[in-house]
Design a protein around this motif. Structure first.
Motif, PDB file in Angstrom:
ATOM      1  N   UNK A 270       1.708  -5.192  -2.110  1.00  0.00           N
ATOM      2  CA  UNK A 270       0.405  -5.845  -2.210  1.00  0.00           C
ATOM      3  C   UNK A 270      -0.729  -4.964  -1.760  1.00  0.00           C
ATOM      4  N   UNK A 271      -0.494  -3.668  -1.576  1.00  0.00           N
ATOM      5  CA  UNK A 271      -1.589  -2.782  -1.174  1.00  0.00           C
ATOM      6  C   UNK A 271      -1.300  -1.396  -1.730  1.00  0.00           C
TER       7      UNK A 271
ATOM      8  N   UNK B 214      -0.632   3.818  -6.196  1.00  0.00           N
ATOM      9  CA  UNK B 214      -0.697   3.075  -7.460  1.00  0.00           C
ATOM     10  C   UNK B 214      -0.112   1.678  -7.304  1.00  0.00           C
ATOM     11  N   UNK B 215       0.215   1.293  -6.078  1.00  0.00           N
ATOM     12  CA  UNK B 215       0.836  -0.023  -5.873  1.00  0.00           C
ATOM     13  C   UNK B 215       2.332  -0.013  -6.187  1.00  0.00           C
TER      14      UNK B 215
ATOM     15  N   UNK C 131      -1.748  -6.639 -15.904  1.00  0.00           N
ATOM     16  CA  UNK C 131      -2.318  -6.400 -14.574  1.00  0.00           C
ATOM     17  C   UNK C 131      -2.383  -4.896 -14.345  1.00  0.00           C
ATOM     18  N   UNK C 132      -3.536  -4.376 -13.959  1.00  0.00           N
ATOM     19  CA  UNK C 132      -3.603  -2.919 -13.800  1.00  0.00           C
ATOM     20  C   UNK C 132      -4.385  -2.545 -12.561  1.00  0.00           C
ATOM     21  N   UNK C 133      -3.872  -1.776 -11.629  1.00  0.00           N
ATOM     22  CA  UNK C 133      -2.433  -1.662 -11.411  1.00  0.00           C
ATOM     23  C   UNK C 133      -1.943  -2.914 -10.700  1.00  0.00           C
ATOM     24  N   UNK C 134      -0.633  -3.108 -10.667  1.00  0.00           N
ATOM     25  CA  UNK C 134      -0.103  -4.289  -9.988  1.00  0.00           C
ATOM     26  C   UNK C 134       0.504  -3.834  -8.665  1.00  0.00           C
TER      27      UNK C 134
END
Length: 1657
Positions: free
Chosen positions: A536-537, A530-531, A589-592
């Motif tokens: 960043x990944x 889910x980040x 932002x989804x997901x961040x």
């Protein structure tokens, strides 16, 4: 506080839970919700929430649980006590989804609840119903049994638990990659240390459902400054290395830091779990399993895409399959393949095709996301396969990529990139890569085992790698994968002006350990689909990895929800990342996958945050002091809860559709009714707040203090970012300000940053206090307020300095570029609405803004104090603290006023003169432009303007001005009675002048102002003025002289007394001369050290010694640059008196030594000159540097001359003897040159008489008669012997200067002329000053015995009144001690005499013909020293006089005639002084005796050796000893102790053995009296032995005694007996000669002659 406690106790009895720690719980955020209050017997301290249960910690350390507890098969709506923990005081609690934990005060961890994944750390059971201890066992410890490590904090997730130990190490147990452990099998039942964070200080931990977060203190560079970028921040090793191969360069970044690896930004890919045993993986390893790219697909590189499923499992290498952990509990995160590895293996080629490269590059260069990281896995293998593409189209994107990449790696790589064209580099790498691809896997595994976990991205180079040691290869093209899009953008951005302002970068020293650190990093690991890891990944991480984008954000707290994470910063901002399915992140932002700021309206400062399953709770400051609560996330509908619980967690999807959720954080309307909320908690679907009632206003005050500090910190941060940074980045800044003012600005900004940082730390400390104890004991501001006060004081000074130098005026123009003409930003910052305020004024106000905050501290501390009884300690403490802050407020106001006044002055009086007076630290105090002060006796038209600054008084006239530093200014009021005017006398080192005031008021004002300014200049500006009425007259200061004269441009630093250097100081001239030492009345006086450079020789002259009135005077040592050293006395800066000059070393051109008398820098008087080159020594008179008068010369070849000298030559009559006794007596004209009448006598007695000419030894011309005396004419022979000593300097005339020095030290003009009492006074002064000088100088230390001697000399002996035997002995002892230390004038005299004596008679001076002179010299010393002793003790009789003591008769030996003089009563110089003097002079003197008696001693010795071959009886018989003295024969049976056996005829050395032994001691004594004592003892021994033989008293006759004594002398075998006899004869005390000792000595002398002539008989 005590009253509050009592109130709490009262109210806690009523079940209401008291005023503190009230618990409120609710779900969701709709308006209709009212929180439910859970009643507890005591205040709640902490809360932890799981999926459906909660754990509470109350005051007293008890633990309660409530909610659904499946491990106990129960549902408890009301909190119930965990009785298993009763009796233990719990300090920390934690709750996971389905398990709980607690830490007791001794650091013991207890766990209970669900345990199928091992999360409770109890092996082998599915659930743990009651709290069970779990030990953290440190097996690293050297001790054999593992040590239990105490814990301080716990955090629980769904299937794992983390514990923080007291050493700040992290421990983990349970299941899943969120443990961060290097293990291959789950569950982990026993707690294990997370090695990856070992050596770092972990501050806090948080667990999500399947991920973990840690707040870690940044590692400090070892040396306190930031390390260079190419070095590792922890272990100082190089991060990148380059190795030159024959055809290519290998760049390696395989740095492995022992302190726990800090992975770089290229950690996009997943590190696999530990491979099976033997394959240890380094944390920053690229994975090339089966050499297949696991990262080539652009799909995997999309930052927002969820990780795709593995499409081609067959293509995955064995090294990945074996080690993948599969979660036992099978949660939703397993859908992505257990570990989130995205492996794309569509084609058979191991490398991506050209299209992939193009796409990837395009993506990189277009990517503009704010803080994105490279998100693909490894692309190490990406570029080489694209060789064709690169060689045909070296695109600009690629080139800029490589260039920016090179800048990251360091200058060395950049130069490599320039040296080799990119195309060549690429081609070089292809062959080696190709070779690597076909490598044998088994071989590789074997190698890796041997290399202990080293891997290479260039697998073809494994052999070199082994040699390289701990380095991973990174080829240049491979390096491209290191580049993040952010770096690419950086490369494209124009460069900013860099101003070196360290604190802005945040590298503030964290020396203030009392405050929490702001220099933190957030590390995350575990599942990332889910980040929620923030890298960043969506990839999982098996080991902790730093979230780089939060590095400088000053995170102070982290929280983890189900699948999202929060970080709270010191600036009261919240960053969130991870799943945003219900708006729980507080932004859209989804997901961040990277941290982003939650959207809150301006002015909302968040200070506590907590995360639940799908919601977030924030506690913040609003407009008023009372905290407010924000909620973001899912709305929980009433009645939804039960069904979902019944479904057992299966209804999440339906619920998501059913309930709404927030777009951004929503204010909960009911929060104002809860009171003062101190912390919030979220977990599962539930929310909890703890609040306090505001009793007596205390809680409100504590909240206000923290809230005000947070607001102030935010204000400072915005000031820094919106005003200071833009200003510093201006290109035109240095041009506008100039170098000096820019430096001041940099100092100012540095101080501002420090203050800002400190405020942030303090705000964090206050916030932590709110969450924890909310009492005043933990307020840092009370115990360590000094840290803040110092910081404010420094800052205010820096602002003042910048302001005084016109810095804010100068900033006006550059600031137009930043803020525009209207300066709205500045006005907004200042909250000022006035019109027409200049930019300079706005900036000034803005920079002074922080200082106004001090008043807030004072106000709030006072407010807190009013909550306590006046007599309580708390009240006193708060009151004291408040007054310190208020005093600082006054001081800073004064500082600002001074700065404003000074700026105003420079504005009103522009001009060159005033500009030259501008100094950053200088402040104006008052000035006399109103004619209040004038100069006395000034001309009618002269202008005299006096300006008093904080460091100087300036006297300005028409065109000139003079600055008088205040440190060397003395102000004295002139009494009005004398003059009738209001005058002030000013004294400076070079001028004294009188100022006239216009009125008594003005006089008093200026006097006070000057005195205060001087006092402050002396004590440093930190102290408040007005403590003393006037500054000290004696002070320490530095001053540079400006008037013509000896001291022009010299700088003096040291003590002063009313305008004159006085006492200790250092004077330095610009030409390099330096004087260090004592001063008196402005001149060098006392002991001092002077260095003056010799320009021609490029060396220094160095004088160390005494001074008087600014000149060298007294004893000293002068080392000349030429190498000469003068050691002796000076007068008026010249060599004068006795001194020794050494020229040259022994091996240099002309080494020589002169010791003797000097007169005004010239050799004049008696002196000894040793010319080492020629091997000659001269002893005689000098005048004006030349030998003049009588003298003696001896040479190393045995020549001896005595006679007259004129003009440095032997001229006049003299006597010359050569070694073989050839003698010339007559006239000389030059050195060794005969000229004129004379007599030449041969060794055999023949002589020539006549006129001689020529040089001795090179053929003489003679006109004269030759005589050969008649052989039997013995009288004539005797008359020819030359009498030596007539033509040399008499002993009394030698070394007069040495004795004169001693007399003058005793205060006498001439020998014997002076006062006795003054002499003793001078001795006392000499001793104390020398002692003080030794104590002061570090290089000289006194031995213990020397110190004792000095102590005993401090007592002046009785020196008046008649002399008795006792007084005589006391005097003798005093003299022995006085002569023992050179600090006493007598000791100094003795030391000098010993030196001169040795200089005269050692070396070339050891010539037998000098013996009579050497003996006479000693006698003369005795006589002259005795004169001084009689001056000190006037009642001592003349030399040889008697001490009148008729009553007391000494029992002399029976044989004494009654009227014979008794030695003990005769006072003689030799008896008193020889024991002191002779031992020191003995070696050179005895050498002369030995040389003189050489022939006789040889004859004597030959005879001694011959006769000693005889046995005892034969010798006794030969010497004619009467038989009755021979040892008698007695049979052994009858022997008695006193008798001896008959000596056998063969024995030797048996007879009179003790007497022989006694006589041998004559060689070990020095003075004649000691030697005579030895002879006397020998006689006594002989007598005793004879008496024991004869068994009766016995009187010797000389006939009987002499042979026996002769026998003893022979057997004693004394080598130089002749010398001993002569020495005794020459120096024997005259009064002894006729007594018993005299007879014994005559006997010994007779024996000596008898032995020499023995062979004749």
């Amino acid at each position: 506080m005590l009253m509050e406690r009592e109130d709490q106790r009262k109210s806690s009895g009523d079940g209401g839970g008291g005023e503190r720690g009230r618990l409120h719980t609710w779900k969701g955020y709709s308006c209709s919700i009212t929180p439910e209050r859970l009643p507890l017997p005591r205040p709640v301290l902490n809360v932890a929430l799981g999926a459906r249960h909660g754990v509470l910690l109350v005051e007293g350390g008890q633990v309660f649980t409530f909610g659904v507890l499946p491990w106990k098969q129960s549902h408890v709506p009301e909190p119930t006590l965990e009785s298993a923990l009763s009796g233990q005081r719990v300090v920390a609690i934690a709750a996971g989804s389905f398990h709980c934990g607690a830490v007791t005060e001794n650091g013991c961890v207890h766990m209970w609840g669900e345990n199928r994944a091992g999360q409770c750390g109890v092996s082998g059971v599915g659930s743990v119903p009651n709290p069970t201890p779990v030990a953290l066992l440190d097996s690293d410890a050297v001790a054999a049994p593992p040590q239990t490590v105490p814990a301080v904090e716990l955090a629980c997730g769904e299937k794992h638990t983390l514990a923080l130990s007291v050493r700040r190490d992290l421990w983990a147990w349970g299941s899943g990659c969120q443990l961060g452990l290097n293990v291959s099998a789950f569950p982990v039942w026993k707690p294990q240390k997370v090695e990856h964070l070992a050596g770092r200080c972990v501050l806090q931990v948080a667990c999500g459902a399947s991920h973990s977060l840690a707040l870690v203190r940044c590692l400090r560079p070892h040396d306190g400054c930031r390390p260079p970028v190419d070095k590792c921040g922890q272990c100082d090793e190089l991060l990148y290395t380059m190795t030159d191969k024959e055809d290519h360069v290998i760049i390696s970044d395989s740095h492995y830091c022992p302190l726990g690896v800090e992975p770089t930004e290229d950690e996009g890919g997943l590190e696999p779990p530990a491979p099976p045993a033997g394959l240890k993986t380094s944390p920053s390893e690229p994975i090339l399993s089966s050499h297949t790219s696991n990262s080539g697909s652009p799909a995997a590189a999309d930052s927002s895409a969820e990780p795709s499923h593995p499409q081609d499992p067959e293509d995955r290498g064995p090294s990945l399959v074996d080690g993948v952990p599969t979660d036992s509990a099978g949660g939703p995160q397993d859908q992505s393949g257990g570990s989130g590895v995205s492996v794309v293996g569509v084609k058979s080629s191991p490398y991506p095709d050209e299209q992939a490269v193009k796409d990837y590059l395009k993506k990189l260069s277009e990517n503009t996301q704010a803080e994105a990281k490279t998100t693909s896995g490894r692309i190490h293998a990406l570029l080489p396969s694209a060789g064709g593409l690169i060689s045909s189209t070296p695109t600009s994107a690629l080139n800029s990529l490589v260039a920016s990449c090179a800048s990251v790696v360091g200058e060395r790589v950049a130069s490599t990139y320039e040296a080799l064209s990119l195309k060549k580099v690429m081609n070089f790498y292809l062959p080696s890569r190709a070779a690597g691809v076909g490598g044998d896997t088994a071989e590789r595994v074997r190698r890796e085992e041997s290399m202990q976990g080293k891997k290479s991205s260039s697998t073809g180079d494994i052999r070199e790698e082994e040699a390289e040691g701990r380095r991973r290869r990174l080829s240049l093209p491979g390096l491209l994968s290191q580049v993040s899009p952010r770096l690419l953008r950086k490369a494209g951005r124009p460069r900013m002006r860099a101003v070196a302002l360290t604190p802005l970068g945040g590298a503030v020293p964290e020396a203030r350990e009392v405050l929490p650190t702001l220099q933190t990093e957030v590390w995350s690991w575990g599942h990332g689909e889910h980040g929620q890891l923030g890298h960043g990944d969506g990839l999982a991480r098996l080991q902790p990895l730093c979230i780089k984008s939060l590095n400088s954000k000053e995170v102070v707290r982290v929280a983890a929800g189900g699948h999202h994470s929060l970080a709270l910063t010191a600036q009261s901002q919240v960053f969130s990342w991870g799943s945003n399915s219900c708006g729980q992140l507080g932004h859209m932002e989804s997901p961040s996958t990277v941290p982003r700021l939650a959207k809150l309206s301006e002015g909302i400062r968040v200070w506590d945050a907590s995360a639940g399953d799908r919601h977030t709770l924030l506690l913040a400051d609003g407009d008023c002091v009372q905290p407010i609560i924000y909620y973001s996330g899912q709305q929980v509908k009433e009645g939804e809860e039960e069904p979902s619980e019944a479904k057992g967690g299966g209804g999440e999807e339906e619920e998501e559709e059913a309930g709404g959720y927030t777009q951004q954080p929503v204010l909960l309307p009911f929060c104002m009714n809860l009171g003062y909320v101190s912390s919030v908690f979220a977990g599962g679907r539930r929310c909890v707040a703890l609040s306090d009632r505001n009793v007596m206003g205390f809680i409100a005050s504590v909240h206000e203090l923290a809230s005000v500090e947070r607001r102030f910190y935010c204000k400072l941060c915005s000031l820094k970012s919106e005003v200071i940074r833009p200003l510093l980045e201006l290109e035109s800044l240095s041009a506008a300000l100039g170098q000096a003012t820019l430096g001041l600005l940099q100092t100012l900004v540095g101080r501002f940053s420090l203050l800002c940082h400190l405020t942030g730390q303090h705000a964090a400390s206050l916030t932590a206090n709110l969450r924890r104890s909310r009492d005043i004991k933990s307020l840092v501001i009370l115990d360590h307020g000094g840290i803040l006060l110092d910081s404010y004081s420094d800052y205010c000074s820096a602002v003042g300095n910048f302001q005084v130098m016109g810095g804010f005026q100068a900033l006006t123009r550059p600031s137009l570029d930043v803020f525009g003409k209207s300066s709205e930003l500045l006005q907004k910052m200042l909250e000022c609405s006035e019109e027409n305020v200049t930019t300079a004024d706005l900036l000034t106000e803005l920079f002074y803004l922080p200082t106004l905050h001090l008043h807030e501290y004072g106000r709030l501390l006072l407010k807190l104090a009013t909550c306590f009884e006046v007599c309580s300690d708390e009240y006193q403490k708060l009151q004291d603290s408040c007054s310190k802050f208020e005093a600082m407020v006054v001081q800073l106001k004064r500082k600002r006023k001074e700065a404003d006044y000074t700026v105003h002055f420079f504005k009103n009086f522009p001009g060159k003169m005033t500009d030259s007076l501008r100094k950053p630290h200088r402040r104006l105090i008052c000035e006399s432009s109103n004619k209040a002060l004038t100069l006395q006796n000034a001309g009618r038209f002269s202008v005299n303007w006096f300006i008093l600054f904080s460091d100087a008084l300036v006297h300005a006239q028409f065109s000139t001005h003079h600055v008088f530093p205040l440190a060397t200014l003395w102000v004295e009021p002139v009494p009005e009675e004398e003059t009738g005017v209001y005058a002030l006398k000013l004294i400076t080192p070079e001028e004294t002048f009188t100022l006239l005031a216009s009125s008594p008021m003005e006089k008093a004002k200026w006097l006070r102002a000057m005195n205060q300014a001087v006092d402050q200049a002396l004590s440093g500006s930190g102290r408040d003025a007005g403590q003393r009425l006037e500054p000290p007259v004696s002070r320490t200061a530095s001053y540079t002289f400006y008037k013509e004269g000896r001291l022009k441009d010299a700088t003096y630093e040291g003590r002063w007394l009313v305008g004159k250097p006085n006492d200790r100081g250092v004077l330095k001239w610009p030409d390099g001369r330096i004087y260090t030492g004592m001063f008196k009345n402005g001149l060098e006086d006392g002991f001092g050290d002077f260095i003056s450079p010799n320009k021609t020789l490029n060396k220094n002259n160095h004088y160390q010694g005494h001074w008087k009135d600014g000149k060298m005077h007294g004893l000293g040592t002068y080392r000349y640059a030429s190498g000469e050293v003068y050691d002796g006395f000076f007068q008026d800066g010249m060599r004068h008196g006795h001194g020794m000059l050494r020229s040259g070393k022994l091996n240099t051109s002309s080494p020589s030594v002169f010791i003797g008398q000097w007169l005004q820098d010239k050799k004049t008087g008696y002196g000894v000159f040793d010319d080492i080159t020629k091997g000659e020594k001269f002893m005689g008179m000098w005048q004006e540097q030349l030998r003049q008068g009588t003298g003696v010369v001896v040479t190393q070849f045995g020549l001896y001359y005595e006679g007259a000298f004129r003009d440095n030559k032997m001229m006049g009559s003299g006597v010359l003897l050569s070694e073989d006794d050839t003698t010339y007596e007559g006239e000389f004209s030059d050195d060794w040159t005969l000229s004129g009448k004379g007599v030449l006598t041969m060794a055999n007695g023949d002589y020539l008489e006549g006129a001689f000419s020529g040089e001795w030894g090179s053929g003489l011309k003679v006109t004269g008669s030759y005589f050969k005396p008649h052989l039997f004419d013995s009288d004539k022979d005797k008359s020819r012997a030359v009498k030596l000593g007539r033509l040399c300097v008499s002993a009394e005339d030698k070394w007069q200067a040495v004795f004169e020095e001693c007399w003058s030290q005793l205060g006498c003009e001439a020998p014997g002329h002076g006062e006795n009492w003054r002499a003793w006074e001078n001795i006392a002064v000499a001793l104390t000053t020398s002692q003080r000088h030794i104590v002061d100088s570090p290089e000289t230390t006194l031995s213990r015995s020397h110190s004792r001697t000095l102590e005993s000399l401090e007592v002046i002996p009785q020196h008046q009144g008649p002399i008795t035997i006792d007084r005589y002995h006391a005097i003798r002892l005093y003299l022995i001690k006085a002569c023992d230390t050179p600090l006493h004038p007598l000791g100094r005299l003795i030391e000098t005499l010993v030196t001169v004596y040795r200089m005269t008679y050692v070396g070339v001076g050891a010539n037998r013909r000098l013996l009579p002179q050497a003996v006479n010299e000693i006698k003369s010393y005795l006589h002259r020293i005795y004169q001084i002793v009689r001056f000190l003790f006037p009642d001592l009789p003349e030399d040889g006089g008697l001490i009148p003591e008729p009553d007391q008769k000494e029992s002399g030996s029976t044989g004494d005639p009654p009227d014979s003089p008794k030695p003990s009563r005769v006072v003689s110089s030799s008896a008193l002084l020889l024991p002191v003097l002779l031992p020191r002079l003995y070696p050179p003197l005895f050498t002369l005796y030995a040389l003189d008696k050489e022939r006789e001693d040889d004859v004597y010795w030959e005879c001694v050796l011959r006769l000693n071959k005889q046995p005892d009886l034969a010798l006794l018989a030969f010497l004619g000893v009467q038989q009755k003295f021979w040892p008698v024969s007695i049979s052994p049976s009858l022997s008695t102790p006193g008798q001896k056996q008959q000596v056998m005829s063969g024995t030797k050395d048996q007879c009179f053995a003790s007497a022989v032994e006694t006589l041998q001691q004559i060689s070990t004594t020095f003075t004649p009296s000691d030697k005579l004592q030895v002879i006397q003892l020998t006689f006594e021994e002989i007598t005793q032995e004879v008496q024991s033989l004869l068994k009766q008293d016995f009187l010797w006759s000389m006939d009987e005694l002499f042979p026996v004594f002769l026998y003893v002398v022979l057997r004693a075998r004394i080598r130089n007996l002749g010398s001993e006899v002569s020495l005794m004869e020459d120096l024997m005390d005259p009064c002894v000669q006729h007594g018993e000792h005299g007879i014994m000595f005559t006997t010994l002398k007779a024996c000596y002659y008898q032995i020499q002539h023995e062979k004749l008989t």
